[in-house]
Enzyme design. Structure first.
Site, PDB file in Angstrom:
ATOM      1  N   ASP A  64       2.832   6.312  11.504  1.00 49.18           N
ATOM      2  CA  ASP A  64       2.961   6.249  10.050  1.00 49.18           C
ATOM      3  C   ASP A  64       3.540   4.884   9.710  1.00 49.18           C
ATOM      4  OD1 ASP A  64       3.616   6.448   7.377  1.00 49.18           O
ATOM      5  OD2 ASP A  64       4.696   8.334   7.556  1.00 49.18           O
ATOM      6  N   SER A 141      -9.052  -7.387   0.701  1.00 44.86           N
ATOM      7  CA  SER A 141      -9.830  -6.800  -0.383  1.00 44.86           C
ATOM      8  C   SER A 141     -10.134  -7.862  -1.416  1.00 44.86           C
ATOM      9  CB  SER A 141      -9.042  -5.660  -1.037  1.00 44.86           C
ATOM     10  OG  SER A 141      -9.640  -5.236  -2.257  1.00 44.86           O
ATOM     11  N   TYR A 154      -2.423  -1.903  -7.017  1.00 45.90           N
ATOM     12  CA  TYR A 154      -3.228  -2.127  -5.817  1.00 45.90           C
ATOM     13  C   TYR A 154      -3.447  -3.622  -5.602  1.00 45.90           C
ATOM     14  CZ  TYR A 154      -7.195  -2.166  -2.620  1.00 45.90           C
ATOM     15  OH  TYR A 154      -8.022  -2.421  -1.555  1.00 45.90           O
ATOM     16  N   LYS A 158      -2.245  -6.156  -2.533  1.00 49.72           N
ATOM     17  CA  LYS A 158      -3.206  -6.928  -1.741  1.00 49.72           C
ATOM     18  C   LYS A 158      -3.019  -8.435  -1.919  1.00 49.72           C
ATOM     19  CE  LYS A 158      -5.476  -3.785   0.530  1.00 49.72           C
ATOM     20  NZ  LYS A 158      -5.473  -3.776   2.006  1.00 49.72           N
TER      21      LYS A 158
END
Length: 293
Positions: A64, A141, A154, A158
């Site tokens: 994890d 991304s 998000y 990134k």
């Protein structure tokens, strides 16, 4: 020839699963792959793909990335006591108006996408430095290269990962350690179905002003169209990973989808950013297409 030891995070589905299967299936048995995932209850899909034929090239371990002890425990399960290739792939998405996002949700996104990547690199980097060799690959991304509406957290995570990797790359060249970002656009994986998304019936969304809700509906339609026309299969992304891994002189960035490059180039060409923002807004929220600068 000694096998190259590979650790991949986020292997329960999508890119991580496909990359683990591909590398473990190499006929020359070049790699010993440790495929990690947070929840081992999800390992059955990976086991189905390998069908038990890769006992000497694949181990599935629990890890994890939000838990430092879990990362350390995973490290101790690597019998070779080294990692030659580290693939930081674990990540989660988040979509919705900024006003609807709770503090806990925002922390969770940053904890996985940014701090999880950093924790993992921190744990395995000292060994690479000692051996004066290694390759760190991170699933990037298009959202780390340009802002996307309703993806603020998000994209923030990134964008930050881009800064971490670029900064490390400058330093680690002195240790013969390569850093590569695999920059992907939309991908046909479980990432989309697992995306945390504000839904039309959410109480928080109903509190947002009507124009924002209308623009959000339009954006969701735009996303659906983009995924239909431009989404890649996970295997396409895997081929780019393998290109980077097999290169004797890996690049910092690899772009998986050439259709998205004009958008990034356009952003860089518009120095003050205002033209780019207007063009992106027109592209997303108008059916007539982007405005020429």
């Amino acid at each position: 020839m000694e096998q190259r030891v590979v650790l991949i995070t986020g292997c329960s589905s999508g890119i991580g699963l496909s990359l683990a299967v591909q590398m473990a299936s190499d006929p020359a048995k070049t790699y010993k792959v440790y495929a990690s995932m947070r929840n081992l209850a999800k390992k059955e899909r990976l086991l189905e793909y390998v069908k038990g034929f890769h006992k000497d090239t694949l181990d599935i371990i629990q890890m994890d990335v939000t838990d430092q002890q879990s990362i350390q425990d995973a490290k101790e399960k690597i019998t070779e006591n080294r990692v030659d290739i580290l693939v930081c792939n674990a990540g989660v998405g988040l979509m919705g108006p900024l006003e609807t996002l709770s503090q806990d949700t925002m922390r969770q996104i940053l904890d996985v996408n940014l701090l999880g990547t950093i924790r993992t690199i921190q744990t395995f980097l000292p060994g690479m430095k000692t051996r004066r060799r290694g390759h760190v690959l991170v699933t990037g991304s298009i959202g780390g290269l340009q802002g996307l509406p309703f993806n603020e957290l998000y994209c923030a995570s990134k964008f930050a990962v881009e800064g971490v990797c670029e900064s490390l790359a400058i330093l680690l060249q002195h240790f013969n350690i390569h850093v590569s970002l695999i920059e992907s656009g939309p991908v046909n994986t479980h990432f989309l179905s697992n995306l945390r998304q504000s839904e039309s019936g959410d109480a928080a969304l109903l509190q947002v002003d009507p124009l924002t809700r209308d623009l959000y509906d339009t954006y969701l339609q735009h996303c659906s169209s983009v995924f239909h026309s431009a989404a890649q299969d996970a295997q396409d992304i895997v081929q780019v990973f393998l290109e980077a891994i097999q290169s004797p002189s890996p690049s910092l960035r690899y772009y998986t989808n050439s259709a998205l490059l004009p958008l990034t180039s356009r952003k860089l060409a518009m120095h003050d950013g205002s033209q780019y923002i207007r063009a992106m807004s027109k592209l997303i929220f108008s059916s007539s297409g982007p405005e020429d600068p």
